[in-house]
Design a protein around this motif. Structure first.
Motif, PDB file in Angstrom:
ATOM      1  N   ALA A   1       0.216  -2.841  10.594  1.00 21.61           N
ATOM      2  CA  ALA A   1      -0.107  -2.694   9.170  1.00 21.61           C
ATOM      3  C   ALA A   1      -1.605  -2.500   8.940  1.00 21.61           C
ATOM      4  N   PHE A   2      -2.338  -2.039   9.949  1.00 21.26           N
ATOM      5  CA  PHE A   2      -3.789  -1.915   9.798  1.00 21.26           C
ATOM      6  C   PHE A   2      -4.160  -0.954   8.672  1.00 21.26           C
ATOM      7  N   PHE A   3      -3.391   0.116   8.492  1.00 18.67           N
ATOM      8  CA  PHE A   3      -3.652   1.025   7.369  1.00 18.67           C
ATOM      9  C   PHE A   3      -3.692   0.240   6.060  1.00 18.67           C
ATOM     10  N   GLU A   4      -2.731  -0.666   5.902  1.00 15.94           N
ATOM     11  CA  GLU A   4      -2.664  -1.432   4.656  1.00 15.94           C
ATOM     12  C   GLU A   4      -3.849  -2.375   4.510  1.00 15.94           C
ATOM     13  N   HIS A   5      -4.305  -2.961   5.607  1.00  9.71           N
ATOM     14  CA  HIS A   5      -5.450  -3.870   5.536  1.00  9.71           C
ATOM     15  C   HIS A   5      -6.693  -3.119   5.053  1.00  9.71           C
ATOM     16  N   VAL A   6      -6.892  -1.935   5.607  1.00 10.88           N
ATOM     17  CA  VAL A   6      -8.029  -1.105   5.186  1.00 10.88           C
ATOM     18  C   VAL A   6      -7.877  -0.722   3.715  1.00 10.88           C
ATOM     19  N   TRP A   7      -6.671  -0.347   3.346  1.00  7.47           N
ATOM     20  CA  TRP A   7      -6.396   0.105   1.977  1.00  7.47           C
ATOM     21  C   TRP A   7      -6.667  -1.026   0.975  1.00  7.47           C
ATOM     22  N   LEU A   8      -6.158  -2.218   1.268  1.00  5.19           N
ATOM     23  CA  LEU A   8      -6.343  -3.346   0.353  1.00  5.19           C
ATOM     24  C   LEU A   8      -7.819  -3.701   0.195  1.00  5.19           C
ATOM     25  N   ALA A   9      -8.547  -3.747   1.308  1.00  8.25           N
ATOM     26  CA  ALA A   9      -9.971  -4.059   1.224  1.00  8.25           C
ATOM     27  C   ALA A   9     -10.700  -3.024   0.379  1.00  8.25           C
ATOM     28  N   GLY A  10     -10.375  -1.763   0.597  1.00  8.08           N
ATOM     29  CA  GLY A  10     -11.023  -0.699  -0.166  1.00  8.08           C
ATOM     30  C   GLY A  10     -10.694  -0.755  -1.644  1.00  8.08           C
ATOM     31  N   GLN A  11      -9.430  -1.004  -1.970  1.00  9.80           N
ATOM     32  CA  GLN A  11      -9.009  -1.054  -3.371  1.00  9.80           C
ATOM     33  C   GLN A  11      -9.638  -2.222  -4.126  1.00  9.80           C
ATOM     34  N   MET A  12      -9.820  -3.337  -3.429  1.00  7.77           N
ATOM     35  CA  MET A  12     -10.361  -4.536  -4.087  1.00  7.77           C
ATOM     36  C   MET A  12     -11.877  -4.636  -3.985  1.00  7.77           C
ATOM     37  N   GLY A  13     -12.506  -3.748  -3.208  1.00  7.07           N
ATOM     38  CA  GLY A  13     -13.940  -3.878  -2.980  1.00  7.07           C
ATOM     39  C   GLY A  13     -14.267  -5.108  -2.166  1.00  7.07           C
TER      40      GLY A  13
ATOM     41  N   SER B   1       0.838  -1.206   0.000  1.00  9.19           N
ATOM     42  CA  SER B   1       0.000   0.000   0.000  1.00  9.19           C
ATOM     43  C   SER B   1       0.869   1.250   0.000  1.00  9.19           C
ATOM     44  N   TYR B   2       1.989   1.194   0.714  1.00  9.39           N
ATOM     45  CA  TYR B   2       2.874   2.358   0.774  1.00  9.39           C
ATOM     46  C   TYR B   2       3.575   2.575  -0.561  1.00  9.39           C
ATOM     47  N   MET B   3       3.855   1.490  -1.277  1.00 11.81           N
ATOM     48  CA  MET B   3       4.412   1.622  -2.622  1.00 11.81           C
ATOM     49  C   MET B   3       3.469   2.427  -3.514  1.00 11.81           C
ATOM     50  N   VAL B   4       2.188   2.089  -3.490  1.00 15.31           N
ATOM     51  CA  VAL B   4       1.208   2.778  -4.339  1.00 15.31           C
ATOM     52  C   VAL B   4       0.971   4.201  -3.837  1.00 15.31           C
ATOM     53  N   GLU B   5       0.857   4.373  -2.530  1.00 16.32           N
ATOM     54  CA  GLU B   5       0.616   5.712  -1.989  1.00 16.32           C
ATOM     55  C   GLU B   5       1.810   6.634  -2.230  1.00 16.32           C
ATOM     56  N   ASN B   6       3.019   6.083  -2.192  1.00 13.72           N
ATOM     57  CA  ASN B   6       4.196   6.894  -2.524  1.00 13.72           C
ATOM     58  C   ASN B   6       4.072   7.481  -3.922  1.00 13.72           C
ATOM     59  N   ARG B   7       3.570   6.679  -4.861  1.00 16.09           N
ATOM     60  CA  ARG B   7       3.404   7.174  -6.226  1.00 16.09           C
ATOM     61  C   ARG B   7       2.354   8.285  -6.283  1.00 16.09           C
ATOM     62  N   LEU B   8       1.254   8.114  -5.564  1.00 18.74           N
ATOM     63  CA  LEU B   8       0.216   9.153  -5.558  1.00 18.74           C
ATOM     64  C   LEU B   8       0.746  10.451  -4.976  1.00 18.74           C
ATOM     65  N   VAL B   9       1.529  10.358  -3.914  1.00 16.50           N
ATOM     66  CA  VAL B   9       2.113  11.568  -3.312  1.00 16.50           C
ATOM     67  C   VAL B   9       3.085  12.210  -4.290  1.00 16.50           C
ATOM     68  N   SER B  10       3.911  11.408  -4.956  1.00 16.20           N
ATOM     69  CA  SER B  10       4.860  11.952  -5.928  1.00 16.20           C
ATOM     70  C   SER B  10       4.143  12.696  -7.049  1.00 16.20           C
ATOM     71  N   LYS B  11       3.034  12.143  -7.510  1.00 18.51           N
ATOM     72  CA  LYS B  11       2.296  12.809  -8.584  1.00 18.51           C
ATOM     73  C   LYS B  11       1.718  14.138  -8.121  1.00 18.51           C
ATOM     74  N   ARG B  12       1.302  14.199  -6.864  1.00 21.77           N
ATOM     75  CA  ARG B  12       0.796  15.467  -6.334  1.00 21.77           C
ATOM     76  C   ARG B  12       1.905  16.507  -6.210  1.00 21.77           C
ATOM     77  N   VAL B  13       3.081  16.048  -5.787  1.00 17.66           N
ATOM     78  CA  VAL B  13       4.174  16.972  -5.482  1.00 17.66           C
ATOM     79  C   VAL B  13       4.954  17.367  -6.738  1.00 17.66           C
TER      80      VAL B  13
END
Length: 485
Positions: free
Chosen positions: A236-248, A176-188
Protein backbone atom coordinates in the motif's frame (compact mmCIF):
# COMPACT_ATOMS: atom_id res chain seq x y z
CA UNK A 1 -33.05 -0.17 -23.34
CA UNK A 2 -30.72 -0.35 -26.31
CA UNK A 3 -28.33 -2.79 -27.97
CA UNK A 4 -25.54 -2.46 -25.40
CA UNK A 5 -27.78 -3.66 -22.57
CA UNK A 6 -29.71 -6.29 -24.53
CA UNK A 7 -29.34 -9.68 -22.92
CA UNK A 8 -27.79 -8.38 -19.69
CA UNK A 9 -29.11 -10.46 -16.80
CA UNK A 10 -27.82 -11.60 -13.43
CA UNK A 11 -30.13 -14.51 -12.55
CA UNK A 12 -30.23 -15.49 -8.90
CA UNK A 13 -28.37 -12.41 -7.69
CA UNK A 14 -29.28 -8.87 -6.68
CA UNK A 15 -27.88 -6.57 -9.36
CA UNK A 16 -26.72 -3.07 -8.42
CA UNK A 17 -28.05 -1.36 -11.56
CA UNK A 18 -30.97 -3.53 -12.77
CA UNK A 19 -33.97 -5.03 -10.99
CA UNK A 20 -35.19 -8.60 -11.44
CA UNK A 21 -37.34 -7.56 -14.40
CA UNK A 22 -34.39 -6.07 -16.25
CA UNK A 23 -35.40 -2.45 -15.65
CA UNK A 24 -32.84 0.11 -14.39
CA UNK A 25 -32.97 0.82 -10.66
CA UNK A 26 -33.98 4.35 -9.66
CA UNK A 27 -30.44 5.41 -8.79
CA UNK A 28 -29.11 4.19 -12.16
CA UNK A 29 -31.68 5.26 -14.76
CA UNK A 30 -29.74 8.19 -16.17
CA UNK A 31 -26.46 6.30 -16.09
CA UNK A 32 -27.92 3.27 -17.89
CA UNK A 33 -29.38 5.46 -20.63
CA UNK A 34 -26.19 7.38 -21.25
CA UNK A 35 -23.88 4.36 -21.15
CA UNK A 36 -26.19 2.66 -23.61
CA UNK A 37 -25.90 5.65 -25.95
CA UNK A 38 -22.12 5.27 -25.90
CA UNK A 39 -22.28 1.59 -26.87
CA UNK A 40 -19.66 -1.12 -26.57
CA UNK A 41 -16.99 0.23 -28.97
CA UNK A 42 -17.02 3.72 -27.44
CA UNK A 43 -16.97 2.35 -23.91
CA UNK A 44 -13.96 0.20 -24.87
CA UNK A 45 -12.25 3.38 -26.05
CA UNK A 46 -13.11 5.05 -22.74
CA UNK A 47 -11.65 2.07 -20.92
CA UNK A 48 -8.41 2.48 -22.86
CA UNK A 49 -8.40 6.15 -21.89
CA UNK A 50 -8.90 5.15 -18.25
CA UNK A 51 -5.99 2.71 -18.39
CA UNK A 52 -3.75 5.41 -19.85
CA UNK A 53 -4.84 7.88 -17.17
CA UNK A 54 -4.06 5.36 -14.43
CA UNK A 55 -0.57 4.83 -15.83
CA UNK A 56 0.00 8.57 -16.25
CA UNK A 57 -1.18 9.25 -12.69
CA UNK A 58 1.04 6.46 -11.36
CA UNK A 59 -1.80 4.64 -9.56
CA UNK A 60 -0.30 1.28 -8.61
CA UNK A 61 -0.46 -1.52 -6.08
CA UNK A 62 2.10 -4.15 -5.21
CA UNK A 63 1.56 -7.90 -5.37
CA UNK A 64 3.67 -10.22 -3.23
CA UNK A 65 4.62 -13.31 -5.24
CA UNK A 66 7.18 -16.05 -5.41
CA UNK A 67 8.89 -14.08 -8.15
CA UNK A 68 9.31 -11.06 -5.89
CA UNK A 69 7.56 -7.71 -5.65
CA UNK A 70 5.40 -6.93 -8.67
CA UNK A 71 4.17 -3.37 -9.13
CA UNK A 72 0.96 -3.28 -11.18
CA UNK A 73 -1.32 -0.60 -12.55
CA UNK A 74 -4.52 -0.31 -10.54
CA UNK A 75 -7.27 -2.49 -12.14
CA UNK A 76 -10.29 -0.27 -12.84
CA UNK A 77 -13.64 -0.96 -14.48
CA UNK A 78 -15.21 2.09 -16.12
CA UNK A 79 -18.88 1.17 -15.46
CA UNK A 80 -19.78 2.84 -12.14
CA UNK A 81 -21.91 1.43 -9.35
CA UNK A 82 -24.76 3.58 -8.02
CA UNK A 83 -26.49 3.76 -4.64
CA UNK A 84 -29.31 6.15 -3.73
CA UNK A 85 -28.63 8.80 -1.10
CA UNK A 86 -31.51 7.77 1.19
CA UNK A 87 -30.34 4.18 1.26
CA UNK A 88 -26.79 5.33 1.92
CA UNK A 89 -27.84 7.40 4.91
CA UNK A 90 -29.18 4.22 6.53
CA UNK A 91 -25.86 2.49 5.86
CA UNK A 92 -23.98 5.49 7.23
CA UNK A 93 -26.00 5.42 10.47
CA UNK A 94 -25.28 1.71 10.85
CA UNK A 95 -21.54 2.18 10.34
CA UNK A 96 -21.31 4.99 12.89
CA UNK A 97 -23.22 2.90 15.42
CA UNK A 98 -20.89 -0.02 14.81
CA UNK A 99 -17.64 1.91 15.12
CA UNK A 100 -18.87 3.69 18.25
CA UNK A 101 -19.50 0.33 19.93
CA UNK A 102 -16.18 -1.09 18.73
CA UNK A 103 -14.26 1.83 20.22
CA UNK A 104 -16.11 1.41 23.51
CA UNK A 105 -15.29 -2.29 23.43
CA UNK A 106 -11.55 -1.72 22.86
CA UNK A 107 -11.44 0.90 25.62
CA UNK A 108 -13.21 -1.53 27.95
CA UNK A 109 -10.79 -4.38 27.20
CA UNK A 110 -7.80 -2.20 28.07
CA UNK A 111 -9.66 -0.82 31.07
CA UNK A 112 -12.05 -2.50 33.48
CA UNK A 113 -13.19 -5.33 31.15
CA UNK A 114 -16.80 -4.96 32.26
CA UNK A 115 -18.12 -6.74 29.18
CA UNK A 116 -16.23 -9.86 30.29
CA UNK A 117 -17.25 -9.55 33.94
CA UNK A 118 -20.89 -9.29 32.87
CA UNK A 119 -20.64 -12.46 30.79
CA UNK A 120 -21.33 -10.80 27.43
CA UNK A 121 -17.91 -11.47 25.89
CA UNK A 122 -15.94 -14.67 26.65
CA UNK A 123 -12.64 -14.26 28.45
CA UNK A 124 -11.34 -17.23 26.44
CA UNK A 125 -11.58 -15.20 23.23
CA UNK A 126 -9.48 -12.42 24.71
CA UNK A 127 -6.93 -14.79 26.21
CA UNK A 128 -6.24 -16.27 22.77
CA UNK A 129 -6.26 -12.99 20.88
CA UNK A 130 -3.06 -12.47 18.89
CA UNK A 131 -3.72 -8.72 18.67
CA UNK A 132 -4.41 -7.95 22.32
CA UNK A 133 -1.46 -5.88 23.60
CA UNK A 134 -0.94 -6.08 27.39
CA UNK A 135 1.37 -3.08 27.00
CA UNK A 136 -1.74 -0.96 26.33
CA UNK A 137 -3.65 -1.87 29.50
CA UNK A 138 -4.52 1.23 31.50
CA UNK A 139 -3.83 3.69 28.67
CA UNK A 140 -6.60 6.09 27.67
CA UNK A 141 -6.08 7.82 24.33
CA UNK A 142 -7.92 11.12 23.68
CA UNK A 143 -11.67 10.64 23.81
CA UNK A 144 -11.16 6.90 24.39
CA UNK A 145 -10.94 6.56 20.61
CA UNK A 146 -8.70 3.67 19.62
CA UNK A 147 -9.78 2.99 16.03
CA UNK A 148 -9.69 6.44 14.43
CA UNK A 149 -9.95 4.98 10.93
CA UNK A 150 -12.03 1.92 10.12
CA UNK A 151 -12.74 0.26 6.79
CA UNK A 152 -15.76 -2.06 7.03
CA UNK A 153 -16.44 -4.46 4.18
CA UNK A 154 -20.10 -4.56 3.12
CA UNK A 155 -21.92 -7.04 0.91
CA UNK A 156 -25.49 -7.38 -0.28
CA UNK A 157 -27.41 -10.63 -0.19
CA UNK A 158 -29.85 -11.93 -2.78
CA UNK A 159 -32.58 -9.59 -1.52
CA UNK A 160 -30.34 -6.54 -1.74
CA UNK A 161 -29.88 -6.05 2.01
CA UNK A 162 -26.49 -4.78 3.18
CA UNK A 163 -24.46 -6.85 5.66
CA UNK A 164 -21.10 -6.18 7.29
CA UNK A 165 -18.68 -8.91 6.26
CA UNK A 166 -15.76 -7.76 8.41
CA UNK A 167 -14.24 -4.72 10.12
CA UNK A 168 -10.68 -3.58 9.40
CA UNK A 169 -9.30 -1.70 12.39
CA UNK A 170 -5.53 -2.18 12.27
CA UNK A 171 -4.26 -0.42 9.14
CA UNK A 172 -7.27 -0.30 6.77
CA UNK A 173 -6.25 0.51 3.20
CA UNK A 174 -7.92 1.43 -0.06
CA UNK A 175 -9.21 4.96 0.48
CA UNK A 176 -6.73 6.49 -1.98
CA UNK A 177 -8.06 4.21 -4.71
CA UNK A 178 -11.61 5.29 -3.91
CA UNK A 179 -10.66 8.93 -4.55
CA UNK A 180 -8.47 8.17 -7.56
CA UNK A 181 -11.27 6.10 -9.11
CA UNK A 182 -13.44 9.22 -9.01
CA UNK A 183 -10.73 11.35 -10.65
CA UNK A 184 -10.32 8.79 -13.43
CA UNK A 185 -14.09 8.62 -13.94
CA UNK A 186 -14.28 12.39 -14.29
CA UNK A 187 -11.54 12.32 -16.91
CA UNK A 188 -13.18 9.50 -18.86
CA UNK A 189 -16.85 10.54 -18.54
CA UNK A 190 -16.93 14.33 -18.07
CA UNK A 191 -20.39 14.53 -19.64
CA UNK A 192 -21.85 12.18 -17.03
CA UNK A 193 -20.71 14.43 -14.21
CA UNK A 194 -22.26 17.43 -15.96
CA UNK A 195 -25.66 15.72 -16.05
CA UNK A 196 -25.77 14.08 -12.62
CA UNK A 197 -25.41 15.21 -9.03
CA UNK A 198 -22.95 12.69 -7.63
CA UNK A 199 -21.97 13.27 -4.01
CA UNK A 200 -18.23 13.92 -3.56
CA UNK A 201 -15.54 11.67 -2.09
CA UNK A 202 -12.60 14.08 -2.28
CA UNK A 203 -13.20 15.49 1.22
CA UNK A 204 -11.74 12.43 2.94
CA UNK A 205 -8.19 13.74 3.34
CA UNK A 206 -9.35 17.00 4.94
CA UNK A 207 -11.68 15.12 7.31
CA UNK A 208 -8.85 12.78 8.27
CA UNK A 209 -6.44 15.66 8.84
CA UNK A 210 -8.97 17.44 11.07
CA UNK A 211 -9.39 14.27 13.13
CA UNK A 212 -5.63 13.77 13.43
CA UNK A 213 -5.05 17.41 14.39
CA UNK A 214 -7.65 17.05 17.13
CA UNK A 215 -5.51 14.31 18.70
CA UNK A 216 -2.46 16.52 19.16
CA UNK A 217 -1.14 16.74 22.74
CA UNK A 218 0.01 20.31 22.03
CA UNK A 219 -3.01 22.58 21.71
CA UNK A 220 -1.06 25.83 21.44
CA UNK A 221 0.71 25.10 18.13
CA UNK A 222 -0.24 23.82 14.71
CA UNK A 223 0.24 20.05 15.02
CA UNK A 224 3.00 18.34 13.10
CA UNK A 225 1.44 15.21 11.55
CA UNK A 226 3.47 12.36 10.07
CA UNK A 227 2.45 9.29 8.08
CA UNK A 228 4.55 6.32 9.17
CA UNK A 229 5.14 3.84 6.32
CA UNK A 230 6.99 0.51 6.27
CA UNK A 231 8.58 1.71 3.03
CA UNK A 232 8.51 1.30 -0.72
CA UNK A 233 8.11 -2.48 -0.64
CA UNK A 234 4.79 -2.36 1.17
CA UNK A 235 1.79 -3.23 -1.00
CA UNK A 236 0.00 0.00 0.00
CA UNK A 237 2.98 2.35 -0.39
CA UNK A 238 1.18 4.29 -3.13
CA UNK A 239 -1.54 5.08 -0.61
CA UNK A 240 0.94 6.16 2.06
CA UNK A 241 2.50 8.65 -0.35
CA UNK A 242 -0.93 9.80 -1.49
CA UNK A 243 -2.24 10.39 2.04
CA UNK A 244 0.85 12.33 3.11
CA UNK A 245 0.62 14.49 0.01
CA UNK A 246 -3.10 15.15 0.37
CA UNK A 247 -2.79 16.13 4.03
CA UNK A 248 0.47 18.07 3.71
CA UNK A 249 1.95 15.67 6.25
CA UNK A 250 5.47 14.34 6.46
CA UNK A 251 6.00 10.83 5.07
CA UNK A 252 8.41 9.01 7.37
CA UNK A 253 9.88 5.60 8.03
CA UNK A 254 10.80 4.38 11.48
CA UNK A 255 14.44 5.37 11.01
CA UNK A 256 13.39 8.98 10.31
CA UNK A 257 12.08 9.33 13.88
CA UNK A 258 13.62 9.13 17.31
CA UNK A 259 12.45 9.49 20.91
CA UNK A 260 14.55 11.82 23.03
CA UNK A 261 15.09 11.79 26.79
CA UNK A 262 11.99 13.94 27.24
CA UNK A 263 9.89 11.06 25.84
CA UNK A 264 8.85 13.18 22.85
CA UNK A 265 9.08 12.07 19.24
CA UNK A 266 11.24 13.99 16.77
CA UNK A 267 11.94 13.65 13.07
CA UNK A 268 15.29 14.24 11.45
CA UNK A 269 15.03 17.12 8.97
CA UNK A 270 17.51 19.25 7.04
CA UNK A 271 16.62 22.05 9.46
CA UNK A 272 17.35 19.94 12.53
CA UNK A 273 15.05 18.00 14.87
CA UNK A 274 11.32 18.68 14.51
CA UNK A 275 8.83 17.47 17.09
CA UNK A 276 6.08 15.16 15.81
CA UNK A 277 2.67 15.48 17.49
CA UNK A 278 0.56 12.94 15.65
CA UNK A 279 1.55 9.76 13.81
CA UNK A 280 -0.82 8.14 11.35
CA UNK A 281 0.86 4.79 11.30
CA UNK A 282 0.58 2.23 8.52
CA UNK A 283 2.81 -0.27 10.32
CA UNK A 284 1.43 -3.20 12.35
CA UNK A 285 1.67 -3.10 16.14
CA UNK A 286 4.37 -5.73 16.39
CA UNK A 287 6.79 -3.65 14.33
CA UNK A 288 6.23 -0.06 15.52
CA UNK A 289 8.59 -0.13 18.50
CA UNK A 290 11.43 -2.66 18.94
CA UNK A 291 11.71 -1.61 22.57
CA UNK A 292 8.12 -2.64 23.36
CA UNK A 293 7.37 -5.38 20.83
CA UNK A 294 9.60 -7.21 18.35
CA UNK A 295 13.24 -6.35 19.07
CA UNK A 296 14.22 -7.38 15.53
CA UNK A 297 11.91 -4.84 13.87
CA UNK A 298 13.58 -2.47 11.43
CA UNK A 299 10.31 -0.68 10.63
CA UNK A 300 9.55 1.11 13.88
CA UNK A 301 11.05 3.62 16.26
CA UNK A 302 12.59 2.70 19.60
CA UNK A 303 10.68 4.30 22.48
CA UNK A 304 7.55 5.17 20.47
CA UNK A 305 5.28 3.36 22.93
CA UNK A 306 6.97 5.20 25.80
CA UNK A 307 6.19 8.53 24.19
CA UNK A 308 2.59 7.50 23.46
CA UNK A 309 2.06 6.21 26.99
CA UNK A 310 3.37 9.51 28.36
CA UNK A 311 0.84 11.42 26.27
CA UNK A 312 3.51 13.23 24.24
CA UNK A 313 2.46 11.87 20.86
CA UNK A 314 -0.83 10.60 19.44
CA UNK A 315 -0.91 7.47 17.29
CA UNK A 316 -3.73 6.56 14.92
CA UNK A 317 -4.92 3.91 14.92
CA UNK A 318 -3.88 3.44 18.52
CA UNK A 319 -1.65 0.46 19.31
CA UNK A 320 -3.84 -2.40 20.44
CA UNK A 321 -6.87 -1.43 18.33
CA UNK A 322 -6.36 -4.62 16.35
CA UNK A 323 -7.87 -6.62 19.19
CA UNK A 324 -11.23 -5.87 17.54
CA UNK A 325 -9.88 -6.68 14.07
CA UNK A 326 -10.56 -10.35 14.65
CA UNK A 327 -13.23 -12.37 12.89
CA UNK A 328 -14.16 -14.12 16.14
CA UNK A 329 -14.63 -10.76 17.87
CA UNK A 330 -16.68 -9.67 14.83
CA UNK A 331 -19.31 -12.26 15.71
CA UNK A 332 -19.96 -10.46 19.03
CA UNK A 333 -20.53 -6.96 17.58
CA UNK A 334 -24.36 -7.19 17.81
CA UNK A 335 -23.99 -8.04 21.53
CA UNK A 336 -21.54 -5.14 21.95
CA UNK A 337 -24.03 -2.70 20.46
CA UNK A 338 -26.78 -3.87 22.80
CA UNK A 339 -24.41 -3.84 25.79
CA UNK A 340 -22.74 -0.46 25.31
CA UNK A 341 -25.42 1.50 23.43
CA UNK A 342 -28.64 -0.29 24.44
CA UNK A 343 -29.64 -0.38 20.77
CA UNK A 344 -30.41 -3.02 18.20
CA UNK A 345 -27.88 -3.33 15.42
CA UNK A 346 -28.72 -1.22 12.37
CA UNK A 347 -26.36 -2.92 9.94
CA UNK A 348 -26.34 -6.67 10.58
CA UNK A 349 -23.50 -9.17 10.54
CA UNK A 350 -23.35 -12.06 8.12
CA UNK A 351 -24.45 -15.19 10.04
CA UNK A 352 -21.26 -16.63 11.55
CA UNK A 353 -20.30 -19.97 13.10
CA UNK A 354 -17.57 -19.98 15.73
CA UNK A 355 -15.42 -23.09 15.42
CA UNK A 356 -14.32 -22.71 19.06
CA UNK A 357 -17.86 -23.69 20.08
CA UNK A 358 -18.17 -27.52 19.95
CA UNK A 359 -21.70 -27.58 18.52
CA UNK A 360 -20.98 -24.92 15.92
CA UNK A 361 -17.69 -26.63 15.04
CA UNK A 362 -19.50 -29.92 14.45
CA UNK A 363 -21.91 -28.15 12.11
CA UNK A 364 -19.04 -26.53 10.21
CA UNK A 365 -17.12 -29.79 9.82
CA UNK A 366 -20.26 -31.52 8.53
CA UNK A 367 -20.96 -28.76 6.00
CA UNK A 368 -17.57 -27.69 4.67
CA UNK A 369 -18.89 -28.11 1.13
CA UNK A 370 -21.45 -25.35 1.75
CA UNK A 371 -19.52 -22.82 3.85
CA UNK A 372 -16.74 -20.25 3.60
CA UNK A 373 -14.11 -20.80 6.29
CA UNK A 374 -11.84 -17.91 7.33
CA UNK A 375 -8.91 -17.61 9.73
CA UNK A 376 -9.50 -15.09 12.50
CA UNK A 377 -6.73 -12.62 11.67
CA UNK A 378 -5.80 -12.96 8.01
CA UNK A 379 -6.70 -10.30 5.43
CA UNK A 380 -6.65 -9.86 1.67
CA UNK A 381 -8.62 -13.05 1.04
CA UNK A 382 -5.69 -15.25 2.08
CA UNK A 383 -5.95 -18.48 4.04
CA UNK A 384 -9.67 -19.00 3.43
CA UNK A 385 -11.69 -21.91 2.05
CA UNK A 386 -14.64 -21.39 -0.29
CA UNK A 387 -16.23 -24.75 0.38
CA UNK A 388 -18.48 -25.19 -2.67
CA UNK A 389 -15.52 -24.57 -4.99
CA UNK A 390 -12.86 -26.44 -3.03
CA UNK A 391 -11.57 -29.95 -3.71
CA UNK A 392 -12.07 -32.83 -1.31
CA UNK A 393 -8.39 -32.59 -0.40
CA UNK A 394 -8.68 -28.88 0.40
CA UNK A 395 -11.73 -29.45 2.57
CA UNK A 396 -9.95 -32.26 4.40
CA UNK A 397 -6.97 -29.98 4.99
CA UNK A 398 -9.20 -27.30 6.50
CA UNK A 399 -11.01 -29.82 8.66
CA UNK A 400 -7.65 -30.72 10.16
CA UNK A 401 -6.73 -27.05 10.66
CA UNK A 402 -10.03 -26.38 12.41
CA UNK A 403 -9.63 -29.37 14.73
CA UNK A 404 -6.09 -28.37 15.67
CA UNK A 405 -6.87 -24.69 16.33
CA UNK A 406 -10.63 -24.08 16.50
CA UNK A 407 -10.25 -20.58 18.04
CA UNK A 408 -8.59 -19.45 14.84
CA UNK A 409 -11.49 -20.18 12.48
CA UNK A 410 -14.99 -18.99 11.74
CA UNK A 411 -17.37 -20.09 9.00
CA UNK A 412 -20.10 -18.27 7.12
CA UNK A 413 -22.65 -19.31 4.50
CA UNK A 414 -21.66 -18.79 0.89
CA UNK A 415 -23.42 -15.53 0.10
CA UNK A 416 -25.15 -14.71 -3.15
CA UNK A 417 -23.05 -11.54 -3.48
CA UNK A 418 -24.64 -8.81 -5.54
CA UNK A 419 -23.42 -8.16 -9.06
CA UNK A 420 -22.80 -5.03 -11.06
CA UNK A 421 -22.41 -4.61 -14.84
CA UNK A 422 -18.73 -4.76 -15.75
CA UNK A 423 -17.13 -4.10 -19.13
CA UNK A 424 -15.74 -7.41 -20.40
CA UNK A 425 -14.53 -7.56 -24.04
CA UNK A 426 -16.72 -4.60 -24.97
CA UNK A 427 -19.88 -6.06 -23.43
CA UNK A 428 -21.66 -5.66 -20.09
CA UNK A 429 -21.34 -8.78 -17.93
CA UNK A 430 -22.39 -9.33 -14.31
CA UNK A 431 -19.54 -9.58 -11.82
CA UNK A 432 -19.70 -9.89 -8.03
CA UNK A 433 -18.87 -6.82 -5.92
CA UNK A 434 -18.38 -5.73 -2.34
CA UNK A 435 -17.91 -2.27 -0.84
CA UNK A 436 -15.43 -0.81 1.66
CA UNK A 437 -16.57 2.54 3.12
CA UNK A 438 -14.23 4.36 5.50
CA UNK A 439 -15.22 5.77 8.87
CA UNK A 440 -13.21 8.43 10.70
CA UNK A 441 -13.79 8.87 14.45
CA UNK A 442 -12.80 12.05 16.26
CA UNK A 443 -11.91 12.39 19.96
CA UNK A 444 -14.69 14.98 20.39
CA UNK A 445 -17.27 12.35 19.47
CA UNK A 446 -17.77 13.35 15.84
CA UNK A 447 -17.82 10.79 13.07
CA UNK A 448 -17.40 10.94 9.30
CA UNK A 449 -18.35 8.30 6.72
CA UNK A 450 -17.25 8.51 3.10
CA UNK A 451 -19.96 8.98 0.48
CA UNK A 452 -19.79 5.44 -0.78
CA UNK A 453 -16.45 3.73 -0.66
CA UNK A 454 -14.15 1.46 -2.60
CA UNK A 455 -16.20 -0.96 -4.68
CA UNK A 456 -14.12 -4.05 -5.42
CA UNK A 457 -15.15 -6.37 -8.24
CA UNK A 458 -14.27 -9.97 -9.01
CA UNK A 459 -13.27 -9.71 -12.66
CA UNK A 460 -13.28 -13.45 -13.28
CA UNK A 461 -16.68 -14.90 -14.18
CA UNK A 462 -18.35 -16.53 -11.20
CA UNK A 463 -15.54 -15.61 -8.81
CA UNK A 464 -16.33 -14.27 -5.34
CA UNK A 465 -12.76 -13.08 -4.66
CA UNK A 466 -12.63 -9.32 -5.14
CA UNK A 467 -9.13 -8.59 -3.77
CA UNK A 468 -6.86 -6.88 -6.29
CA UNK A 469 -3.96 -9.09 -5.22
CA UNK A 470 -5.98 -12.11 -6.38
CA UNK A 471 -7.32 -10.88 -9.69
CA UNK A 472 -10.00 -8.44 -8.59
CA UNK A 473 -10.56 -4.87 -9.74
CA UNK A 474 -12.46 -1.78 -8.64
CA UNK A 475 -15.22 0.62 -9.65
CA UNK A 476 -16.20 4.18 -8.94
CA UNK A 477 -19.10 4.25 -6.46
CA UNK A 478 -21.76 6.91 -7.00
CA UNK A 479 -24.03 8.07 -4.20
CA UNK A 480 -26.73 9.76 -6.22
CA UNK A 481 -29.10 12.37 -4.82
CA UNK A 482 -32.64 11.02 -4.70
CA UNK A 483 -34.11 13.89 -6.66
CA UNK A 484 -31.88 12.87 -9.58
CA UNK A 485 -33.71 9.57 -9.88
Amino acid sequence: MNDFWQGYRSPGFFDELFDDGGSPRASARGLIRQLGEFGGPELSNRRTAADLSIKAMGITFTVYSDAGMIDRAWPFDVLPRTIGETEWQRVRDGLLQRVTALNMFIADLYGEQKIIADGVFPREVLEHSVNFRPECVGIRPPGDIWAHICGSDLVRDGQGDFYVLEDNLRVPSGVSYMVENRLVSKRVFPELFERHTILPVDDYASELLDALNALSPRKDVTPNVAVLTPGVYNSAFFEHVWLAGQMGAELVQGSDLYVDRDDCVYSHTIFGPQRVDVIYRRVDDAFIDPEAFRPDSMLGTKGLMRAWRAGNVAIANAPGAGVADDKVVYAYVPEMIRYYLDEDIKLPNVPTFLCMDPKQRAHVLANLDKLVVKPANESGGYGMLIGPRATDAERAQFADLIKRNPRNYIAQPTLALSTSPTLIDGCAAPRHVDLRPFIVSRPDGGGFVTMGGLTRVALREGSLVVNSSQGGGSKDTWIVQDEEH
